[in-house]
Design a protein around this motif. Structure first.
Motif, PDB file in Angstrom:
ATOM      1  N   MET A 194       0.841  -1.188   0.000  1.00  0.00           N
ATOM      2  CA  MET A 194       0.000   0.000   0.000  1.00  0.00           C
ATOM      3  C   MET A 194       0.880   1.243   0.000  1.00  0.00           C
ATOM      4  O   MET A 194       0.585   2.235  -0.648  1.00  0.00           O
ATOM      5  N   ASP A 195       1.968   1.183   0.763  1.00  0.00           N
ATOM      6  CA  ASP A 195       2.970   2.244   0.752  1.00  0.00           C
ATOM      7  C   ASP A 195       4.202   1.714   0.037  1.00  0.00           C
ATOM      8  O   ASP A 195       4.473   0.525   0.051  1.00  0.00           O
TER       9      ASP A 195
ATOM     10  N   SER B 206       2.832   6.971  -0.462  1.00  0.00           N
ATOM     11  CA  SER B 206       1.664   6.151  -0.768  1.00  0.00           C
ATOM     12  C   SER B 206       1.763   5.738  -2.237  1.00  0.00           C
ATOM     13  O   SER B 206       2.460   6.380  -3.036  1.00  0.00           O
ATOM     14  N   ARG B 207       1.102   4.671  -2.589  1.00  0.00           N
ATOM     15  CA  ARG B 207       1.152   4.184  -3.968  1.00  0.00           C
ATOM     16  C   ARG B 207       0.661   5.247  -4.946  1.00  0.00           C
ATOM     17  O   ARG B 207       1.225   5.441  -6.015  1.00  0.00           O
ATOM     18  N   ARG B 208      -0.366   5.982  -4.558  1.00  0.00           N
ATOM     19  CA  ARG B 208      -0.929   7.023  -5.429  1.00  0.00           C
ATOM     20  C   ARG B 208       0.087   8.141  -5.675  1.00  0.00           C
ATOM     21  O   ARG B 208       0.284   8.577  -6.804  1.00  0.00           O
ATOM     22  N   ASP B 209       0.760   8.598  -4.603  1.00  0.00           N
ATOM     23  CA  ASP B 209       1.778   9.637  -4.748  1.00  0.00           C
ATOM     24  C   ASP B 209       2.960   9.140  -5.580  1.00  0.00           C
ATOM     25  O   ASP B 209       3.505   9.875  -6.405  1.00  0.00           O
TER      26      ASP B 209
END
Length: 53
Positions: A19-20, A35-38
């Motif tokens: 997830m991270d 984070s995966r999104r960032d």
């Protein structure tokens, strides 16, 4: 990554995926967790992939 690190290098090694994402600067060994999104937003390109063994 899109911006270089404070030590003026732009090469990172991925230490942990989940997830991270934990990445480590190749030059000064500083570790950063994103984070995966960032991470996906800041990623520019992949230079090398290590094969699975």
């Amino acid at each position: 990554m899109k911006k270089p690190h404070a030590c003026q290098t732009n090469r990172w090694e991925i230490v942990r995926m989940g997830m991270d994402i934990k990445i480590k600067c190749v030059h000064c060994a500083h570790i950063v967790m994103l984070s995966r999104r960032d991470f996906e937003k800041k990623l520019k390109k992949i230079l090398e992939k290590k094969g699975e063994e």
